[in-house]
Design a protein around this motif. Structure first.
Motif, PDB file in Angstrom:
ATOM      1  N   LEU A 144      57.616  34.390 -36.507  1.00  0.00           N
ATOM      2  CA  LEU A 144      57.968  33.239 -37.268  1.00  0.00           C
ATOM      3  C   LEU A 144      59.201  33.847 -38.232  1.00  0.00           C
ATOM      4  O   LEU A 144      58.997  34.852 -38.984  1.00  0.00           O
ATOM      5  N   ASP A 170      58.983  18.914 -44.156  1.00  0.00           N
ATOM      6  CA  ASP A 170      59.534  19.478 -42.973  1.00  0.00           C
ATOM      7  C   ASP A 170      59.234  18.866 -41.906  1.00  0.00           C
ATOM      8  O   ASP A 170      58.465  17.817 -41.882  1.00  0.00           O
ATOM      9  N   LEU A 210      48.666  21.219 -39.273  1.00  0.00           N
ATOM     10  CA  LEU A 210      50.079  20.594 -39.471  1.00  0.00           C
ATOM     11  C   LEU A 210      49.721  19.037 -40.202  1.00  0.00           C
ATOM     12  O   LEU A 210      50.683  18.755 -41.094  1.00  0.00           O
ATOM     13  N   LEU A 221      50.449  28.984 -39.534  1.00  0.00           N
ATOM     14  CA  LEU A 221      51.893  28.679 -39.503  1.00  0.00           C
ATOM     15  C   LEU A 221      52.058  27.531 -40.657  1.00  0.00           C
ATOM     16  O   LEU A 221      52.999  27.570 -41.273  1.00  0.00           O
ATOM     17  N   ILE A 249      62.061  23.315 -38.033  1.00  0.00           N
ATOM     18  CA  ILE A 249      61.312  24.236 -37.612  1.00  0.00           C
ATOM     19  C   ILE A 249      61.382  24.130 -36.001  1.00  0.00           C
ATOM     20  O   ILE A 249      60.804  23.107 -35.680  1.00  0.00           O
ATOM     21  N   SER A 250      62.019  24.940 -35.170  1.00  0.00           N
ATOM     22  CA  SER A 250      61.917  25.164 -33.772  1.00  0.00           C
ATOM     23  C   SER A 250      60.854  26.056 -33.306  1.00  0.00           C
ATOM     24  O   SER A 250      60.536  27.199 -33.569  1.00  0.00           O
ATOM     25  N   VAL A 251      60.028  25.355 -32.355  1.00  0.00           N
ATOM     26  CA  VAL A 251      58.933  25.948 -31.879  1.00  0.00           C
ATOM     27  C   VAL A 251      59.691  26.485 -30.340  1.00  0.00           C
ATOM     28  O   VAL A 251      59.860  25.833 -29.448  1.00  0.00           O
ATOM     29  N   GLN A 298      56.333  15.586 -37.084  1.00  0.00           N
ATOM     30  CA  GLN A 298      56.524  16.286 -35.743  1.00  0.00           C
ATOM     31  C   GLN A 298      57.422  15.496 -34.726  1.00  0.00           C
ATOM     32  O   GLN A 298      57.558  14.457 -34.993  1.00  0.00           O
ATOM     33  N   LEU A 358      55.023  25.813 -44.162  1.00  0.00           N
ATOM     34  CA  LEU A 358      55.666  24.645 -44.107  1.00  0.00           C
ATOM     35  C   LEU A 358      54.994  23.622 -45.373  1.00  0.00           C
ATOM     36  O   LEU A 358      54.143  23.791 -45.864  1.00  0.00           O
ATOM     37  N   VAL A 378      53.202  17.702 -42.347  1.00  0.00           N
ATOM     38  CA  VAL A 378      54.264  18.221 -41.540  1.00  0.00           C
ATOM     39  C   VAL A 378      54.571  16.951 -40.578  1.00  0.00           C
ATOM     40  O   VAL A 378      53.847  16.664 -39.802  1.00  0.00           O
ATOM     41  N   ILE A 408      58.607  19.889 -37.512  1.00  0.00           N
ATOM     42  CA  ILE A 408      58.576  20.806 -36.641  1.00  0.00           C
ATOM     43  C   ILE A 408      58.867  20.167 -35.085  1.00  0.00           C
ATOM     44  O   ILE A 408      58.480  19.124 -34.908  1.00  0.00           O
ATOM     45  N   MET A 451      60.042  29.819 -34.523  1.00  0.00           N
ATOM     46  CA  MET A 451      58.681  30.443 -33.933  1.00  0.00           C
ATOM     47  C   MET A 451      58.999  30.438 -32.611  1.00  0.00           C
ATOM     48  O   MET A 451      59.222  29.860 -31.810  1.00  0.00           O
TER      49      MET A 451
END
Length: 346
Positions: A339, A53, A192, A45, A250-252, A199, A49, A197, A55, A294
């Motif tokens: 993804l 970005d 990550l 993943l 980025i949407s989990v 969070q 990224l 990245v 997440i 994701m």
């Protein structure tokens, strides 16, 4: 659109009834920005990224929201759906005819009164416990509410208490897991972090309504069940700053996405949010907040397959799912991941 447009054939053996072990060994099918497919692992993943970005994770925690009991001598099964207050819940009941208005249901010592019946047949239950004792009561009397496509194949067991919970779950209230997040481990978070990245967390208490079949012929006639969510001012500021700097969100999971899109205005500004949402996303929707999604693989003719078709393209998602089935990807809550990059003209 016609609901049948979102149908596809899924072999029973494609349905995962146990998660990958370890969690981060699951596969990930990537539909990239050029609408090309890549076969990867969820451990890859971070490769997609950058340090620009952010997440976004849904930190809701699944409660043991399925209860088995009796109304008199009649057996009943209840799945909690949405919390109205600490001790009042909306719920789906089986058989519903055994749960009439003002009936008292007994779940092996935990009792509840049916105080209302909704238009769609859901029951409102008032539990006979103190506010601060509700969570403990559910832990003692309830079971993990596994999705029906898993529960139909095997019984809930002790492993599900951990398997059906994200490692970062914090806020009690969901009766279905935000399943895209089930793949995350310390090893993934470290990757990550190494990539820089950012969070963020939001909360959307996923309801059992996510598993309800779409019973209408046209998507415009379907009514979504509402779910409660929250985006704090601090999180909204981080997300807006990221977008302003040219970074991506980025949407989990579809749960995080539905909340983010509910909170975004026409200009794409994400506002603090603390309310119910019943947003229903189908092809033709213009996405305002999320750039990459994701998510696990979803059911035929489900609202979630409609959502991913809106996000990454109707024909593209049919082809992606056909490829996933042919190549042995595992579907649904305990399955593999995908993804997806936003189709620019979606």
């Amino acid at each position: 659109m016609n609901v049948n447009d979102f149908d596809f054939e899924l072999p029973k053996e494609s349905i995962a009834i146990r998660p990958a072990r370890p969690r981060d060994s699951a596969r990930m099918l990537v539909l990239n920005a050029e609408s090309q497919l890549e076969h990867k692992s969820v451990l890859d993943l971070a490769d997609y990224l950058t340090s620009e970005d952010v997440i976004v994770f849904n930190n809701t925690r699944v409660i043991p929201g399925r209860l088995y009991g009796k109304r008199g001598d009649a057996k009943v099964e209840v799945t909690l759906h949405k919390r109205n207050s600490a001790t009042e819940w909306q719920a789906f009941a089986k058989p519903a005819k055994k749960c009439r208005l003002n009936d008292i249901l007994d779940f092996n010592g935990l009792s509840a009164k049916v105080t209302a019946i909704g238009e769609a047949g859901e029951r409102t239950l008032q539990f006979n416990v103190e506010d601060n004792a509700m969570t403990e009561a559910l832990e003692a009397h309830g079971t993990m509410p596994l999705p029906p496509y898993i529960a139909a194949q095997r019984a809930v067991d002790n492993a599900d208490a951990d398997d059906y919970q994200t490692v970062y779950a914090a806020e009690d209230g969901a009766v279905a897991a935000p399943t895209a997040g089930l793949h995350f481990t310390d090893r993934m978070f470290e990757k990550l972090k190494e990539k820089g990245v950012k969070q963020a967390t939001v909360t959307l208490h996923v309801g059992a309504g996510t598993f309800l079949p779409v019973k209408v012929e046209d998507t415009k006639d379907h009514k979504m069940h509402s779910e409660w969510g929250e985006i704090t001012p601090e999180t909204a500021a981080l997300l807006n700053d990221t977008k302003a700097r040219g970074g991506r969100i980025i949407s989990v999971g579809t749960t995080s996405m539905r909340l983010l899109e509910s909170a975004a205005d026409e200009k794409g500004i994400i506002h603090p949010f603390k309310d119910d949402t019943d947003i229903f996303i189908t092809p033709g929707y213009r996405f305002r907040a999320v750039d990459i999604l994701m998510t696990n693989f979803h059911l035929p003719k489900s609202t979630l397959f409609m959502l991913v078709s809106a996000f990454a393209g109707f024909e593209e998602m049919h082809y992606t799912y056909k490829t996933a089935i042919k190549d042995g990807y595992r579907f649904y809550s305990y399955g593999d991941s995908s993804l997806l990059f936003l189709k620019k003209d979606a």
